[in-house]
Design an enzyme around this catalytic site. Structure first.
Site, short mmCIF file in Angstrom:
data_model
loop_
_atom_site.label_atom_id
_atom_site.label_comp_id
_atom_site.label_asym_id
_atom_site.label_seq_id
_atom_site.Cartn_x
_atom_site.Cartn_y
_atom_site.Cartn_z
N VAL A 315 35.45 52.19 51.75
CA VAL A 315 36.89 52.40 51.56
C VAL A 315 37.45 50.99 51.37
O VAL A 315 37.68 50.27 52.34
CB VAL A 315 37.53 53.11 52.77
CG1 VAL A 315 39.03 53.25 52.58
CG2 VAL A 315 36.90 54.49 52.96
N PRO A 316 37.64 50.57 50.13
CA PRO A 316 37.74 49.14 49.79
C PRO A 316 39.08 48.49 50.11
O PRO A 316 39.85 48.10 49.23
CB PRO A 316 37.46 49.13 48.29
CG PRO A 316 37.97 50.45 47.80
CD PRO A 316 37.69 51.42 48.92
N CYS A 317 39.36 48.32 51.41
CA CYS A 317 40.59 47.64 51.79
C CYS A 317 40.58 46.17 51.37
O CYS A 317 41.64 45.53 51.32
CB CYS A 317 40.82 47.77 53.29
SG CYS A 317 39.44 47.21 54.32
N HIS A 318 39.40 45.63 51.04
CA HIS A 318 39.34 44.23 50.59
C HIS A 318 39.95 44.06 49.20
O HIS A 318 40.22 42.93 48.78
CB HIS A 318 37.88 43.75 50.58
CG HIS A 318 36.98 44.50 49.65
ND1 HIS A 318 36.41 45.71 49.98
CD2 HIS A 318 36.56 44.23 48.38
CE1 HIS A 318 35.68 46.14 48.97
NE2 HIS A 318 35.75 45.27 47.98
N ARG A 319 40.21 45.16 48.51
CA ARG A 319 40.81 45.07 47.17
C ARG A 319 42.34 45.07 47.21
O ARG A 319 42.98 45.06 46.17
CB ARG A 319 40.32 46.24 46.30
CG ARG A 319 38.82 46.18 46.02
CD ARG A 319 38.33 47.39 45.25
NE ARG A 319 36.86 47.44 45.22
CZ ARG A 319 36.15 48.54 45.02
NH1 ARG A 319 36.77 49.69 44.80
NH2 ARG A 319 34.83 48.50 45.03
#
Length: 352
Positions: A315-319
């Site tokens: 779940v790409p919260c780094h994006r």
């Protein structure tokens, strides 16, 4: 994350007690549960019993305690009495919390403790204590043992210390956990540091870096909501995420097929599902994310939900970035956020 020399090079330096490798690597000894400097004059362990680390905090999170002979946290000088007192307190009871109020009761000013500990050990007392406590609590998971309540006599002051840490993090003593569900746990080594994965038959519930400050709270909250206990062991979902993460870091995968289970409030679920729709090699601001979920005024709340995400990378919260394009707010550290974005930009469609 610092790049280590080859294991052969580091072991050779250890055999020579080479001072030029001071600060380059630290080593953990599996048979004793202790981590040392490369110049430690204790008996040199066999190569198969050694694990190398790029920083003392990595060794702490892996469950190792500092060697009393070479003092790997020291910087060539004797620790102040207050620092020695705090280190001894942690080792006596690794699983116990040492809150500011308790320090005050012992006549210790918390701000002084933080300042002296940071100056001497390179991290605050609370950061050291959290790393040590989590290392103790995750030790069996990392070793792949099947019973968390087994007597641990390698690297810990006592088995009771482990059981106390287990009870604090899991939420119940091992002896009383029989009525709970099971979350299978696995320790994963990645190029950006160790991660913890939790899964059951429904899918992956947690994937996070073990040194992330909020991990302990995430574990406690997740287990309370699911009424589940953590047990180390293999599971098809864990096998799948290990394979897919390997492919991701090798640059041959951008999309994950591992089933995931999102556990949170309706607002959090809306944010996390919106995160899943951010395509690889692209980014999104917090403002844009708030608009996507139909709540443009809830930018701060979106930021909090982003930080509460328990499924790093997948779940790409780094994006998610700041409005001006700056990197902001990543629990695993901004350096990891940059590394992940750089990795994804380097992966071409042909390679995956």
């Amino acid at each position: 994350m610092a790049k280590l020399p080859t294991p052969a090079t580091m072991y050779s330096a250890l055999l020579r007690h080479d001072p030029t490798y001071e600060g380059v690597f630290w080593l953990g000894v599996r048979t004793t549960g202790i981590f040392c400097r490369p110049t430690c004059r204790a008996r040199t362990p066999n190569r198969e019993n050694i694990e190398f680390f790029a920083a003392p905090s990595d060794a702490l999170h892996a469950g190792f305690r500092p060697c009393r002979k070479c003092r790997p946290l020291d910087h060539g000088r004797k620790p102040p009495p207050l620092v020695e007192q705090l280190l001894a307190a942690v080792e006596r009871e690794p699983g116990r919390r040492h809150r500011d109020a308790e320090l005050v009761e012992r006549g210790i000013d918390p701000s002084t403790a933080r300042r002296q500990f940071k100056r001497y050990c390179g991290m605050t007392f609370q950061a050291y204590h959290r790393a040590r406590r989590m290392g103790v609590a995750l030790s069996d998971i990392r070793k792949g043992k099947t019973v968390l309540d087994s007597q641990l006599d390698q690297g810990f002051a006592s088995g009771s210390g482990f059981r106390e840490a287990f009870a604090r993090i899991v939420g119940t003593p091992p002896s009383q956990a029989g009525s709970l569900g099971v979350l299978h746990a696995k320790w994963l080594e990645t190029p950006l540091g160790a991660m913890l994965a939790l899964a059951d038959d429904r899918g992956l519930h947690l994937l996070d870096f073990v040194d992330r400050r909020g991990l302990e709270q995430s574990l406690t909250l997740l287990q309370r909501r699911l009424r589940a206990r953590v047990l180390p062991g293999e599971h098809p979902v864990l096998t799948q995420i290990v394979r897919e993460l390997d492919e991701y870091f090798q640059g041959t995968r951008l999309m994950f097929n591992t089933p995931v289970v999102l556990t949170g409030s309706p607002f959090q679920l809306a944010v996390w599902r919106a995160l899943q729709n951010i395509r690889p090699r692209t980014t999104c601001s917090y403002c844009e994310l708030a608009v996507k979920i139909g709540q443009p005024a809830a930018v701060r709340a979106v930021g909090r939900a982003n930080g509460d995400n328990r499924l790093s990378i997948i779940v790409p919260c780094h994006r998610v970035i700041g409005a001006g394009g700056a990197l902001t707010g990543y629990g695993g550290g901004l350096w990891r956020k940059q590394k992940l974005l750089d990795l994804e930009r380097s992966i071409t469609a042909d390679s995956c």
